[in-house]
Design a protein around this motif. Sequence first.
Motif, mmCIF file in Angstrom:
data_model
loop_
_atom_site.group_PDB
_atom_site.id
_atom_site.type_symbol
_atom_site.label_atom_id
_atom_site.label_comp_id
_atom_site.label_asym_id
_atom_site.label_seq_id
_atom_site.Cartn_x
_atom_site.Cartn_y
_atom_site.Cartn_z
ATOM 1 N N VAL A 29 0.625 -1.280 0.127
ATOM 2 C CA VAL A 29 0.080 -0.120 -0.185
ATOM 3 C C VAL A 29 0.537 1.329 0.063
ATOM 4 O O VAL A 29 1.865 1.310 0.893
ATOM 5 C CB VAL A 29 -0.932 0.107 1.193
ATOM 6 N N GLN A 87 -0.034 -2.389 -4.777
ATOM 7 C CA GLN A 87 -1.130 -2.993 -5.393
ATOM 8 C C GLN A 87 -2.233 -2.145 -4.896
ATOM 9 O O GLN A 87 -3.513 -2.256 -5.572
ATOM 10 C CB GLN A 87 -1.450 -4.372 -4.962
ATOM 11 N N HIS A 88 -2.286 -1.160 -3.944
ATOM 12 C CA HIS A 88 -3.313 -0.356 -3.461
ATOM 13 C C HIS A 88 -2.600 1.017 -3.204
ATOM 14 O O HIS A 88 -1.601 1.158 -2.793
ATOM 15 C CB HIS A 88 -3.751 -0.778 -2.242
ATOM 16 N N GLN A 167 -5.350 -0.582 -7.245
ATOM 17 C CA GLN A 167 -6.589 -0.159 -6.699
ATOM 18 C C GLN A 167 -6.484 1.178 -6.058
ATOM 19 O O GLN A 167 -5.573 0.997 -5.414
ATOM 20 C CB GLN A 167 -7.400 -1.225 -5.839
ATOM 21 N N HIS A 169 -8.205 3.783 -3.463
ATOM 22 C CA HIS A 169 -8.948 3.944 -2.259
ATOM 23 C C HIS A 169 -8.968 5.336 -1.906
ATOM 24 O O HIS A 169 -8.172 5.990 -1.515
ATOM 25 C CB HIS A 169 -8.744 2.847 -1.178
#
Length: 193
Positions: A29, A87-88, A167, A169
């Motif tokens: 992250v 990945q985030h 992704q 967020h």
Amino acid sequence: MQPLIDNARMFGQRPEEFAGLAKGQSPEVLFITCADSRVVPALITGARPGQLFELRTAGNIVPPYGSGTPTGEAATIEYAVEVLGVQHVVVCGHSHCGAVGAVVRHDDLNAVPAVRDWLAHAADEPKCSDPSDPTVAEAVQNHILAQLLRLRSYPYIEQRLEAGQLQLHGWYYEVHTGTVREHRAETDTFETL
């Protein structure tokens, strides 16, 4: 300051807990948040060393892509995505944000020209129906969404999003309750995690 020094001394007394970190990092992250001292990513998420790659800026601002002048913020984002392969990406704004509040209230920032110029170049004024609200919740949440859109303008981020390798967020942290809300695209609302 002394309690911080005392903790730092004790922290170094447990080298066995940290020896593996010398081999490198592979966080999942990138956590982009405000520099506000009330926002502590590891405390909010429970992350241990090596789990979060952090970018902290006044107002959790993501600078525009390709502004012509290299920035530490853009370099941090690029490194996290291109080199570390996170990945985030979480953009976490917070209640009672001084930066967002200053923008929506049109505060006179001439006494702090670096802050004034950072806020002016890096953010459009977020929609806010009540600038007198001390939490500036609506403005901060709109600001989070604007930063997510800004991230999508980075070509390597858009490529990884399209490939399903990344992704984004949007989180809103309430400093007065500790509650974290995440933006849900399907309802266009921030709901408790």
